[in-house]
Design a protein around this motif. Structure first.
Motif, PDB file in Angstrom:
ATOM      1  N   VAL A 172       3.206  -6.094   9.980  1.00  0.00           N
ATOM      2  CA  VAL A 172       2.849  -4.740   9.573  1.00  0.00           C
ATOM      3  C   VAL A 172       4.121  -3.912   9.580  1.00  0.00           C
ATOM      4  O   VAL A 172       4.725  -3.703  10.635  1.00  0.00           O
ATOM      5  N   GLU A 173       4.539  -3.453   8.416  1.00  0.00           N
ATOM      6  CA  GLU A 173       5.760  -2.639   8.349  1.00  0.00           C
ATOM      7  C   GLU A 173       5.414  -1.209   8.771  1.00  0.00           C
ATOM      8  O   GLU A 173       4.704  -1.020   9.745  1.00  0.00           O
ATOM      9  N   GLU A 174       5.862  -0.195   8.064  1.00  0.00           N
ATOM     10  CA  GLU A 174       5.646   1.181   8.508  1.00  0.00           C
ATOM     11  C   GLU A 174       4.171   1.548   8.613  1.00  0.00           C
ATOM     12  O   GLU A 174       3.829   2.600   9.140  1.00  0.00           O
ATOM     13  N   ALA A 175       3.277   0.683   8.127  1.00  0.00           N
ATOM     14  CA  ALA A 175       1.843   0.979   8.161  1.00  0.00           C
ATOM     15  C   ALA A 175       1.294   1.110   9.573  1.00  0.00           C
ATOM     16  O   ALA A 175       0.201   1.616   9.763  1.00  0.00           O
ATOM     17  N   TRP A 176       2.049   0.677  10.576  1.00  0.00           N
ATOM     18  CA  TRP A 176       1.518   0.777  11.952  1.00  0.00           C
ATOM     19  C   TRP A 176       1.245   2.222  12.336  1.00  0.00           C
ATOM     20  O   TRP A 176       0.396   2.528  13.169  1.00  0.00           O
ATOM     21  N   LYS A 177       1.963   3.176  11.718  1.00  0.00           N
ATOM     22  CA  LYS A 177       1.762   4.583  12.070  1.00  0.00           C
ATOM     23  C   LYS A 177       0.349   5.044  11.737  1.00  0.00           C
ATOM     24  O   LYS A 177      -0.184   5.950  12.352  1.00  0.00           O
ATOM     25  N   ILE A 183       0.833  -1.214   0.000  1.00  0.00           N
ATOM     26  CA  ILE A 183       0.000   0.000   0.000  1.00  0.00           C
ATOM     27  C   ILE A 183       0.865   1.261   0.000  1.00  0.00           C
ATOM     28  O   ILE A 183       0.501   2.286   0.559  1.00  0.00           O
ATOM     29  N   ASP A 184       1.996   1.154  -0.666  1.00  0.00           N
ATOM     30  CA  ASP A 184       2.912   2.286  -0.741  1.00  0.00           C
ATOM     31  C   ASP A 184       2.272   3.484  -1.453  1.00  0.00           C
ATOM     32  O   ASP A 184       2.531   4.639  -1.114  1.00  0.00           O
ATOM     33  N   ALA A 185       1.404   3.194  -2.458  1.00  0.00           N
ATOM     34  CA  ALA A 185       0.802   4.271  -3.261  1.00  0.00           C
ATOM     35  C   ALA A 185      -0.121   5.166  -2.440  1.00  0.00           C
ATOM     36  O   ALA A 185      -0.384   6.308  -2.831  1.00  0.00           O
ATOM     37  N   ILE A 186      -0.635   4.669  -1.320  1.00  0.00           N
ATOM     38  CA  ILE A 186      -1.576   5.481  -0.530  1.00  0.00           C
ATOM     39  C   ILE A 186      -1.051   5.789   0.871  1.00  0.00           C
ATOM     40  O   ILE A 186      -1.820   6.221   1.732  1.00  0.00           O
ATOM     41  N   LYS A 187       0.245   5.595   1.100  1.00  0.00           N
ATOM     42  CA  LYS A 187       0.749   5.777   2.450  1.00  0.00           C
ATOM     43  C   LYS A 187       0.664   7.222   2.926  1.00  0.00           C
ATOM     44  O   LYS A 187       0.647   7.487   4.131  1.00  0.00           O
ATOM     45  N   GLU A 188       0.589   8.195   1.975  1.00  0.00           N
ATOM     46  CA  GLU A 188       0.473   9.599   2.360  1.00  0.00           C
ATOM     47  C   GLU A 188      -0.983  10.062   2.399  1.00  0.00           C
ATOM     48  O   GLU A 188      -1.264  11.199   2.753  1.00  0.00           O
ATOM     49  N   ASN A 189      -1.908   9.201   1.999  1.00  0.00           N
ATOM     50  CA  ASN A 189      -3.330   9.551   1.989  1.00  0.00           C
ATOM     51  C   ASN A 189      -3.894   9.352   3.391  1.00  0.00           C
ATOM     52  O   ASN A 189      -4.104   8.230   3.838  1.00  0.00           O
ATOM     53  N   ARG A 190      -4.180  10.464   4.072  1.00  0.00           N
ATOM     54  CA  ARG A 190      -4.595  10.396   5.482  1.00  0.00           C
ATOM     55  C   ARG A 190      -5.958   9.753   5.651  1.00  0.00           C
ATOM     56  O   ARG A 190      -6.300   9.304   6.749  1.00  0.00           O
ATOM     57  N   GLU A 191      -6.754   9.687   4.585  1.00  0.00           N
ATOM     58  CA  GLU A 191      -8.089   9.094   4.692  1.00  0.00           C
ATOM     59  C   GLU A 191      -8.095   7.620   4.321  1.00  0.00           C
ATOM     60  O   GLU A 191      -8.689   6.789   5.006  1.00  0.00           O
ATOM     61  N   LEU A 192      -7.434   7.302   3.215  1.00  0.00           N
ATOM     62  CA  LEU A 192      -7.449   5.923   2.747  1.00  0.00           C
ATOM     63  C   LEU A 192      -6.526   4.998   3.542  1.00  0.00           C
ATOM     64  O   LEU A 192      -6.883   3.868   3.858  1.00  0.00           O
ATOM     65  N   PHE A 193      -5.328   5.490   3.830  1.00  0.00           N
ATOM     66  CA  PHE A 193      -4.284   4.649   4.426  1.00  0.00           C
ATOM     67  C   PHE A 193      -4.728   3.984   5.732  1.00  0.00           C
ATOM     68  O   PHE A 193      -4.618   2.764   5.879  1.00  0.00           O
ATOM     69  N   PRO A 194      -5.279   4.732   6.707  1.00  0.00           N
ATOM     70  CA  PRO A 194      -5.703   4.078   7.949  1.00  0.00           C
ATOM     71  C   PRO A 194      -6.798   3.059   7.721  1.00  0.00           C
ATOM     72  O   PRO A 194      -6.789   1.979   8.320  1.00  0.00           O
TER      73      PRO A 194
END
Length: 827
Positions: free
Chosen positions: A670-675, A633-644
Motif C-alpha cells: 500500500v503506497e500513499e493510500a495508507w493515509k 487509484i490516483d484519480a480518487i485520492k482526493e475524494n474523502r468518501e470514495l478513497f477510504p
C-alpha cells in the motif's frame, strides 16, 4: 661434485613437516592450530561493539601460554563476479541484471588465524637463522608431550572465548583445507584464490621477490618509532559520517577492505615471558641511567623505558612483541608503483610512518607462511602490550550473501558486487523478526518507488502473489511487462475512471462460507462508511452492526435466491432488522444505535445513489489466480468518501485471497493510500489485518514519503510501525532536522541512525545507484545499493518523459514491452 647453483627446490627449504590431528607440525617441532575467522560486516559495527570485540581478543590472547605466536592473516584478492546467465529459468529482467554485473570487479576477503606453540630459543632467533638460510632442515622430535596438551587446551579456551563474543566466530581448518590441492598453503605459494592455485616458480632475491609473474611489495610496522602516538579499537570514517552521526571502522580498516588491491595483511603477536621481559627492561633502564651523562639520547631512552615499566606495573599489562605488515603484489611494474603509494598512504591514514621494506621481503614472506610464524625474525618486531597491539587487528569483512534460497538481489555499497539478501524467511526462521511486514520511508526523489519495483519484481518471480495499491502509476511499466509476458493471464492493472469505475462486492463468497474474520471485515467497512473520523464508535453500535451482519448472512445462506451485495443488505437492514429492533422487549435507544442515521448515511451506496456502483459489482474480480495485480487509484485520492472505501475493500479482497491460498506467499503493498485508512475508526482493522497477514504466509508493506504524517499519526505507530519488524529507509537528508523525531518514532538505535544518515554520502561516481537501509527486528541492519541494469531501469522508471518513451514504443510494437525496452537500450 659440489652443487654451487643458487637454485634450490621448495621441498629442500620447506619448513613444515606434516598436518596431523588438525595441527600443522613444523620440522622444528612447532605446533600450529589454524582457523578460519568470520568477522562482522563492514559499516555495521558501533564503537561499543568494537570495544567488545577488542575485549574478546584480549581475554582470548591472555589464556595462551608463553612462547606462543598469534598470527592473524587477512587475504584481500581482486576477483570478478561470475554471472550465471545461461540459467533457463531466468526472466528477461533477471538475465539483464546478471549481464549488467558480469565480470564486475570486487575485493574478496578471507581471514585466517594461526596459533603457534614454539620455544624460547626459536622465538629469539634472528633473520640469519631463518630456514631460508639453512642448508638442510633436520626434523626434530616433539619431546614434551605435556606442553603440547596444555597448549591445545588453551587453544580450545581461546576458541570458546572468541565464539562466545557474538561478533566473531572461529572454525577449525581441516587437513584438506590446509594442504590439499587448492588449499591454504597452495594459495599462499601462488597468491591466487581457491579455484585457481597452481604452483609457480618462486624467486626470493635480495632486491626483489617474485611469485610467478607477480612482484611483491612489502610495507612493515616493525619499529615503535613508526607507530602513531595513540591507538584505539576503532576510528571515525569521515566519508560516511555527519555532524549528527558517526560511522565507525576498525583502526586498521585503511589497510583492509579500504585498500583496493591484491594484498595480505599479517598481524603477529609474540607472547613471551612478560616478567622476564620487564626484568630486562629494568636492567636496561639502569644501564641507560648510568650512561646518561655521556649522551642525551640515553637519558631520553631511559625515560621511555621507565614509562613503559610504570604502565606495565601500574595497570598489570602483559609485555609482548608485535609485528604488522602488508604484502601487496602485481605483475605490472607501473601498477606496482601505484600500489606502493596506495599502501603507504593508507598506513599514513592510520597515523603510521610507512616503511617500504626492501631488505627482508623474502624472510618475512617466508615467515608469514601459514604455520611458520615461529620462524619470524625477532629483530623485525617491537615491544608493546596486548591491548594496543590488538588495535592493529582488522575487525570487519565485506558483505555476505544470505544462505537462504529466497531473497532479493542488491549490491555491495563499497564494491558494487551483487548480493543475495533475504529480508523475509531466514530472519523469521532465526527469530530476528516475528512477522514479515515492512515499513518503507523515503522522501520524494530518494528512489523509493524504484526500490519497491525492484523488490516486488523479484518476489513475483519467486512465486509470490503481489497486490499493489498505488497512487502514482509507479508500477505501470512492470505490470505491463508481466501482462505481455504472460499473454494477459497476469499483470492486471485496475485504474479508476468515470467511465469505468472500480466496483466491488464485499458480501461475495463463492461457497457462502463466512468465517469470523470475513464478518469482522464487513462490519469494519460498514462502520467506516457510516462514521466520520471524528466520531467515536460505541460498543453498542459495533455489537448491533455485527449482529445485523450475522443475521443477514444467515438469511442469504438459507435463501440462495437473494443476491449477496450491498443493495440486499441495505434492504435487509431497512425492512427486516429495523422492525425487529423496534419490537424488542429491551429497547435500543437511538443514542446507542441510530439505525435511521445509519440508513440515511449509507443511502448513497444503495441503488439509485451516487455511489451505487461501488459495493454492488455483479462481476467479481479474480484476485485468487492473478499473481500480479495493481490498483491505481490516483484519480480518487482526493475524494474523502470514495478513497477510504476503495482502499479498504481492496485490502479486504486481499485478505480473502490470503485465506484461500494455502502455503503460497502473498504480498500487499500500500503506497500513499495508507493515509486513507489511518483514522481512529480503522485502527482495529489495521491491527487485525497486520496480525492476520503474518498467520497466512503473507506480508503487508506500507510505503510513504510524508514524514509529518507519520509523526502526527498515533494510528500509524500503533497499527503499522509496531507490527512491521522490517523497516526500510532511503535517503533522509531532507529530514535531517526532524530525524530525532523519526528515530524516536521508529525506535531506531544510535547504530541504526548512523547507518541511515550515511546513505548516499560517498557514492561511487562511476556507478549509477541509490542506497537503501534495511533494518530487521532492531538487531540486524545494513545499507545496500539498489543498482540495476539499463533494461530494469527503463521498466521501473517513474520519470514521466522516460516512461512515456517506453510506453509509446511498446504501443507501436503492439504492446511488446520487452522488445520496446531492448530497442531503447540498444539505440
Amino acid at each position: 661434485m659440489r652443487n654451487i647453483s643458487k637454485m634450490t627446490t621448495l621441498e629442500n627449504k620447506f619448513p613444515l613437516l606434516a598436518v596431523e590431528n588438525g595441527c600443522i607440525v613444523s620440522k622444528d617441532a612447532d605446533i600450529t592450530v589454524a582457523f578460519r575467522v568470520e568477522l562482522p560486516e563492514l559499516f555495521t559495527v558501533t564503537a561499543g561493539e568494537y570495544e567488545t570485540i577488542h575485549s574478546a581478543w584480549n581475554k582470548a590472547v591472555r589464556v595462551l601460554p608463553n612462547f606462543t605466536v598469534v598470527h592473524k592473516q587477512d587475504w584481500f584478492l581482486k576477483e570478478n563476479y561470475q554471472s550465471d546467465i545461461q540459467k533457463d529459468e531466468l526472466s528477461f529482467l533477471s538475465r539483464s541484471f546478471e549481464r549488467h554485473f558480469n565480470e564486475r570487479p570486487y575485493l574478496n576477503h578471507e581471514c585466517y588465524l594461526f596459533l603457534t606453540k614454539t620455544t624460547r630459543q626459536r622465538m629469539a632467533m634472528q633473520s640469519n637463522f631463518s630456514t631460508l638460510c639453512r642448508g638442510n632442515i633436520l626434523p626434530k622430535e616433539i619431546k614434551d608431550k605435556e606442553t603440547v596438551l596444555r597448549f591445545l587446551e588453551s587453544v580450545s579456551q581461546f576458541e570458546r572465548i572468541i565464539n562466545d563474543s557474538g561478533f566473531i566466530s572461529l572454525v577449525r581448518l581441516s587437513e584438506d583445507e590446509i594442504c590439499e590441492k587448492g588449499g591454504l598453503l597452495e594459495q599462499y605459494f601462488s597468491l591466487k584464490g581457491k579455484e585457481h592455485a597452481p604452483l609457480e616458480d618462486i624467486s626470493l632475491g635480495a632486491e626483489e621477490v617474485k611469485i610467478g609473474d607477480n612482484i611483491l611489495c612489502l610495507h612493515t610496522l616493525s619499529e615503535s618509532d613508526d607507530l602513531p602516538a595513540a591507538v584505539s579499537p576503532d576510528s571515525r570514517y569521515e566519508k560516511l559520517s555527519t555532524d549528527r552521526s558517526d560511522c565507525r571502522l576498525s583502526f586498521a580498516a585503511p589497510v583492509g577492505l579500504l585498500l583496493a588491491c591484491n594484498h595480505i595483511y599479517n598481524q603477529l603477536l609474540f607472547i613471551e615471558d612478560s616478567d622476564e621481559n620487564l626484568r630486562k627492561f629494568e636492567k636496561s633502564a639502569r644501564n641507560m641511567h648510568s650512561l646518561g651523562r655521556y649522551s642525551r639520547s640515553n637519558q631520553i631512552n631511559e625515560q621511555w623505558i621507565q614509562e613503559y615499566l610504570n604502565i606495565a606495573h601500574s595497570q598489570g599489562l602483559t609485555s609482548i612483541r608485535a609485528h604488522f605488515n602488508v604484502i601487496a603484489w602485481s605483475d605490472n611494474r607501473d601498477e606496482l608503483k601505484h600500489i606502493k603509494n596506495d599502501v603507504g598512504s593508507q598506513l599514513a591514514l592510520m597515523g603510521c610512518t610507512p616503511r617500504h621494506n626492501t631488505v627482508d621481503t623474502a624472510t618475512l614472506y617466508w615467515a608469514c607462511m601459514p604455520g611458520n610464524a615461529a620462524d619470524f625474525p625477532s629483530e623485525e618486531s617491537f615491544y608493546t602490550f596486548i591491548e594496543p597491539a590488538l588495535c592493529f587487528f582488522s575487525q570487519e569483512t565485506n558483505y555476505k550473501s544470505s544462505t537462504s534460497p529466497f531473497g532479493i538481489k542488491m549490491a555491495d555499497r563499497l564494491t558494487g558486487k551483487p548480493l543475495h539478501v533475504d529480508i523475509s524467511d531466514l530472519p523469521m526462521k532465526r527469530g530476528i523478526i516475528t512477522n514479515r511486514n515492512k515499513f518503507v520511508l523515503g522522501p520524494s526523489g530518494s528512489g523509493k518507488s524504484f526500490f519497491m519495483n525492484h523488490l516486488v519484481r523479484q518476489y513475483y518471480e519467486q512465486g509470490t502473489h503481489v497486490l499493489l495499491v498505488d497512487t502514482g502509476n509507479s508500477y505501470q511499466g512492470l505490470c505491463s511487462l508481466i501482462h505481455q509476458k504472460t499473454k494477459g493471464e497476469d499483470g492486471i492493472y485496475f485504474t479508476y475512471t468515470e467511465e469505468n469505475p472500480i466496483s466491488f462486492n464485499p458480501f461475495f463468497t463463492d461457497d457462502y462460507v463466512f468465517d469470523v474474520e470475513k464478518k469482522d471485515s464487513i462490519k469494519t467497512l460498514l462502520l467506516t462508511l457510516w462514521k466520520s473520523e471524528e466520531e467515536k464508535i460505541s460498543k453498542t453500535e459495533s455489537g448491533e452492526l455485527g449482529s445485523a451482519v450475522t443475521a443477514y448472512i444467515h438469511k442469504i445462506q438459507s435463501d440462495r435466491s437473494i443476491t449477496p451485495n450491498f443493495n440486499t443488505f441495505y434492504e435487509f437492514m431497512r425492512d427486516v432488522y429495523r422492525p425487529e429492533l423496534e419490537n424488542r422487549e429491551i429497547k435500543v435507544e437511538k443514542d446507542d444505535f441510530n439505525i435511521d442515521n445509519f440508513l440515511t448515511t449509507l443511502r448513497q451506496y444503495y441503488s439509485g445513489g451516487r455511489f451505487d456502483f461501488l459495493l454492488n459489482s455483479d462481476k467479481n474480480i479474480d484476485l485468487l489466480n492473478k499473481r500480479f495485480i495493481v490498483f491505481e487509484i490516483d484519480a480518487i485520492k482526493e475524494n474523502r468518501e470514495l478513497f477510504p472505501v476503495v482502499t479498504i475493500i481492496i485490502m479486504e479482497a486481499f485478505i480473502n485471497k490470503m485465506r484461500r491460498l494455502k502455503g503460497v506467499r502473498k504480498q500487499l503493498i500500500v503506497e500513499e493510500a495508507w493515509k486513507a485508512v489511518a483514522s481512529a475508526n480503522m485502527a482495529d482493522y489495521l491491527k487485525y489485518m497486520y496480525k492476520t497477514v503474518r498467520k497466512y504466509f503473507g506480508e503487508a508493506i506500507v510505503v510513504t514519503q510524508e514524514v509529518d504524517d507519520i509523526i502526527s499519526s498515533p494510528i500509524v505507530k500503533e497499527s503499522i510501525i509496531n507490527n512491521s519488524d522490517c523497516k526500510i529507509l532511503l535517503d533522509q537528508r531532507k529530514y535531517m532536522n526532524k530525524f530525532d523525531q523519526i528515530q524516536a518514532l521508529l525506535g531506531l538505535t544510535e547504530k541504526e541512525k548512523a547507518q541511515i544518515l550515511s546513505i548516499n554520502q560517498n557514492n561511487a561516481p562511476n556507478r549509477k545507484y541509490k542506497e537503501v537501509w534495511i533494518g530487521l527486528g532492531g538487531t540486524q541492519s545494513a545499507v545496500y545499493a539498489t543498482e540495476v541494469s539499463r533494461e530494469e531501469y527503463l521498466c521501473y522508471t517513474t520519470e514521466e518523459t522516460e516512461k512515456l518513451e517506453v510506453m509509446n514504443k511498446a504501443e507501436s510494437l503492439d504492446g511488446d514491452m520487452e522488445r520496446a525496452i531492448k530497442l531503447l537500450v540498444n539505440k
